[in-house]
Scaffold this motif. Sequence first.
Motif, PDB file in Angstrom:
ATOM      1  N   LEU A  54       0.858  -1.177   0.000  1.00 33.26           N
ATOM      2  CA  LEU A  54       0.000   0.000   0.000  1.00 33.26           C
ATOM      3  C   LEU A  54       0.894   1.227   0.000  1.00 33.26           C
ATOM      4  O   LEU A  54       1.620   1.467   0.966  1.00 33.26           O
ATOM      5  CB  LEU A  54      -0.929   0.013   1.219  1.00 33.26           C
ATOM      6  N   HIS A  55       0.851   1.983  -1.100  1.00 30.41           N
ATOM      7  CA  HIS A  55       1.612   3.216  -1.204  1.00 30.41           C
ATOM      8  C   HIS A  55       0.699   4.372  -0.819  1.00 30.41           C
ATOM      9  O   HIS A  55      -0.362   4.547  -1.421  1.00 30.41           O
ATOM     10  CB  HIS A  55       2.152   3.401  -2.615  1.00 30.41           C
ATOM     11  N   MET A  56       1.104   5.150   0.177  1.00 30.13           N
ATOM     12  CA  MET A  56       0.305   6.228   0.725  1.00 30.13           C
ATOM     13  C   MET A  56       0.970   7.564   0.425  1.00 30.13           C
ATOM     14  O   MET A  56       2.144   7.753   0.752  1.00 30.13           O
ATOM     15  CB  MET A  56       0.131   6.041   2.234  1.00 30.13           C
ATOM     16  N   LYS A  57       0.222   8.479  -0.179  1.00 26.34           N
ATOM     17  CA  LYS A  57       0.697   9.818  -0.498  1.00 26.34           C
ATOM     18  C   LYS A  57      -0.172  10.864   0.189  1.00 26.34           C
ATOM     19  O   LYS A  57      -1.282  10.582   0.615  1.00 26.34           O
ATOM     20  CB  LYS A  57       0.659  10.066  -2.011  1.00 26.34           C
ATOM     21  N   SER A  58       0.343  12.087   0.240  1.00 23.63           N
ATOM     22  CA  SER A  58      -0.409  13.217   0.796  1.00 23.63           C
ATOM     23  C   SER A  58      -1.025  12.865   2.141  1.00 23.63           C
ATOM     24  O   SER A  58      -2.207  13.103   2.395  1.00 23.63           O
ATOM     25  CB  SER A  58      -1.491  13.664  -0.193  1.00 23.63           C
ATOM     26  N   LEU A  59      -0.215  12.320   3.012  1.00 26.25           N
ATOM     27  CA  LEU A  59      -0.711  11.807   4.284  1.00 26.25           C
ATOM     28  C   LEU A  59      -1.241  12.919   5.181  1.00 26.25           C
ATOM     29  O   LEU A  59      -0.701  14.026   5.209  1.00 26.25           O
ATOM     30  CB  LEU A  59       0.375  11.012   4.991  1.00 26.25           C
ATOM     31  N   LYS A  60      -2.302  12.598   5.910  1.00 23.80           N
ATOM     32  CA  LYS A  60      -2.974  13.513   6.814  1.00 23.80           C
ATOM     33  C   LYS A  60      -2.879  12.983   8.238  1.00 23.80           C
ATOM     34  O   LYS A  60      -2.691  11.785   8.453  1.00 23.80           O
ATOM     35  CB  LYS A  60      -4.453  13.652   6.424  1.00 23.80           C
ATOM     36  N   VAL A  61      -3.054  13.867   9.201  1.00 24.04           N
ATOM     37  CA  VAL A  61      -3.026  13.449  10.602  1.00 24.04           C
ATOM     38  C   VAL A  61      -4.047  12.347  10.857  1.00 24.04           C
ATOM     39  O   VAL A  61      -3.776  11.398  11.606  1.00 24.04           O
ATOM     40  CB  VAL A  61      -3.267  14.646  11.536  1.00 24.04           C
ATOM     41  N   GLU A  62      -5.216  12.450  10.229  1.00 22.02           N
ATOM     42  CA  GLU A  62      -6.258  11.462  10.432  1.00 22.02           C
ATOM     43  C   GLU A  62      -5.943  10.091   9.841  1.00 22.02           C
ATOM     44  O   GLU A  62      -6.689   9.132  10.061  1.00 22.02           O
ATOM     45  CB  GLU A  62      -7.614  11.960   9.902  1.00 22.02           C
ATOM     46  N   ASP A  63      -4.846   9.977   9.086  1.00 20.69           N
ATOM     47  CA  ASP A  63      -4.389   8.681   8.599  1.00 20.69           C
ATOM     48  C   ASP A  63      -3.631   7.906   9.668  1.00 20.69           C
ATOM     49  O   ASP A  63      -3.304   6.734   9.455  1.00 20.69           O
ATOM     50  CB  ASP A  63      -3.496   8.845   7.370  1.00 20.69           C
ATOM     51  N   THR A  64      -3.326   8.542  10.783  1.00 19.17           N
ATOM     52  CA  THR A  64      -2.626   7.868  11.870  1.00 19.17           C
ATOM     53  C   THR A  64      -3.453   6.691  12.371  1.00 19.17           C
ATOM     54  O   THR A  64      -4.601   6.857  12.776  1.00 19.17           O
ATOM     55  CB  THR A  64      -2.342   8.841  13.010  1.00 19.17           C
ATOM     56  N   ALA A  65      -2.877   5.504  12.335  1.00 20.29           N
ATOM     57  CA  ALA A  65      -3.601   4.293  12.714  1.00 20.29           C
ATOM     58  C   ALA A  65      -2.662   3.103  12.648  1.00 20.29           C
ATOM     59  O   ALA A  65      -1.531   3.198  12.164  1.00 20.29           O
ATOM     60  CB  ALA A  65      -4.799   4.054  11.793  1.00 20.29           C
ATOM     61  N   LEU A  66      -3.169   1.982  13.126  1.00 25.74           N
ATOM     62  CA  LEU A  66      -2.511   0.699  12.948  1.00 25.74           C
ATOM     63  C   LEU A  66      -3.104   0.061  11.695  1.00 25.74           C
ATOM     64  O   LEU A  66      -4.328  -0.086  11.588  1.00 25.74           O
ATOM     65  CB  LEU A  66      -2.734  -0.184  14.176  1.00 25.74           C
ATOM     66  N   TYR A  67      -2.251  -0.286  10.746  1.00 19.68           N
ATOM     67  CA  TYR A  67      -2.682  -0.794   9.450  1.00 19.68           C
ATOM     68  C   TYR A  67      -2.505  -2.307   9.376  1.00 19.68           C
ATOM     69  O   TYR A  67      -1.474  -2.838   9.788  1.00 19.68           O
ATOM     70  CB  TYR A  67      -1.892  -0.126   8.326  1.00 19.68           C
ATOM     71  N   TYR A  68      -3.508  -2.977   8.827  1.00 18.08           N
ATOM     72  CA  TYR A  68      -3.522  -4.430   8.727  1.00 18.08           C
ATOM     73  C   TYR A  68      -3.838  -4.871   7.305  1.00 18.08           C
ATOM     74  O   TYR A  68      -4.563  -4.189   6.588  1.00 18.08           O
ATOM     75  CB  TYR A  68      -4.606  -5.040   9.623  1.00 18.08           C
ATOM     76  N   CYS A  69      -3.349  -6.044   6.922  1.00 21.97           N
ATOM     77  CA  CYS A  69      -3.806  -6.681   5.698  1.00 21.97           C
ATOM     78  C   CYS A  69      -4.448  -8.017   6.042  1.00 21.97           C
ATOM     79  O   CYS A  69      -4.164  -8.610   7.084  1.00 21.97           O
ATOM     80  CB  CYS A  69      -2.667  -6.871   4.691  1.00 21.97           C
ATOM     81  N   ALA A  70      -5.348  -8.472   5.172  1.00 19.41           N
ATOM     82  CA  ALA A  70      -6.074  -9.709   5.417  1.00 19.41           C
ATOM     83  C   ALA A  70      -6.721 -10.180   4.126  1.00 19.41           C
ATOM     84  O   ALA A  70      -6.957  -9.385   3.218  1.00 19.41           O
ATOM     85  CB  ALA A  70      -7.148  -9.499   6.489  1.00 19.41           C
ATOM     86  N   PRO A  71      -7.044 -11.467   4.032  1.00 22.91           N
ATOM     87  CA  PRO A  71      -7.796 -11.945   2.883  1.00 22.91           C
ATOM     88  C   PRO A  71      -9.238 -11.455   2.921  1.00 22.91           C
ATOM     89  O   PRO A  71      -9.734 -11.036   3.968  1.00 22.91           O
ATOM     90  CB  PRO A  71      -7.736 -13.468   3.026  1.00 22.91           C
ATOM     91  N   VAL A  72      -9.896 -11.478   1.777  1.00 24.21           N
ATOM     92  CA  VAL A  72     -11.303 -11.107   1.657  1.00 24.21           C
ATOM     93  C   VAL A  72     -12.114 -12.358   1.390  1.00 24.21           C
ATOM     94  O   VAL A  72     -11.798 -13.085   0.435  1.00 24.21           O
ATOM     95  CB  VAL A  72     -11.519 -10.082   0.529  1.00 24.21           C
ATOM     96  N   PRO A  73     -13.157 -12.638   2.160  1.00 24.70           N
ATOM     97  CA  PRO A  73     -13.592 -11.911   3.357  1.00 24.70           C
ATOM     98  C   PRO A  73     -12.792 -12.314   4.578  1.00 24.70           C
ATOM     99  O   PRO A  73     -12.147 -13.359   4.587  1.00 24.70           O
ATOM    100  CB  PRO A  73     -15.055 -12.348   3.499  1.00 24.70           C
ATOM    101  N   ALA A  74     -12.828 -11.485   5.591  1.00 25.67           N
ATOM    102  CA  ALA A  74     -12.131 -11.788   6.828  1.00 25.67           C
ATOM    103  C   ALA A  74     -12.847 -11.125   7.984  1.00 25.67           C
ATOM    104  O   ALA A  74     -13.519 -10.109   7.819  1.00 25.67           O
ATOM    105  CB  ALA A  74     -10.680 -11.316   6.777  1.00 25.67           C
TER     106      ALA A  74
END
Length: 116
Positions: free
Chosen positions: A78-98
Amino acid sequence: EMQLVTSGGGSVQVGGSLTISCTTSGGTFADTEMAWYRSGNGCEILSTIGSHGRTWYALPVKGRFTVSRDNAKNMLSLHMKSLKVEDTALYYCAPVPASKVCDGYWGQGTQVTVSS
């Protein structure tokens, strides 16, 4: 069952960029639709990518985040650009559905912190 190791998080200033990734073991990655989630406001689904490359983005990140996959490496990015304060979080990946994604069932996630 698939297990995932997520990495690449860190601290970034507002407007900056960051790429996070996860690698998988178990399951069959190349045949599996995958998704990125983040904690914060509940457990938000951010993006999905199908086994043949079809993508979807949630409105808060559409136009700023780009999902990709490398099936030969069993890797999701996941490439993230123009990051904002509200993007602050713990990021996870998972299969769909999960389920239980933001509980850490599929992996530990990676922390992204955006500051001004």
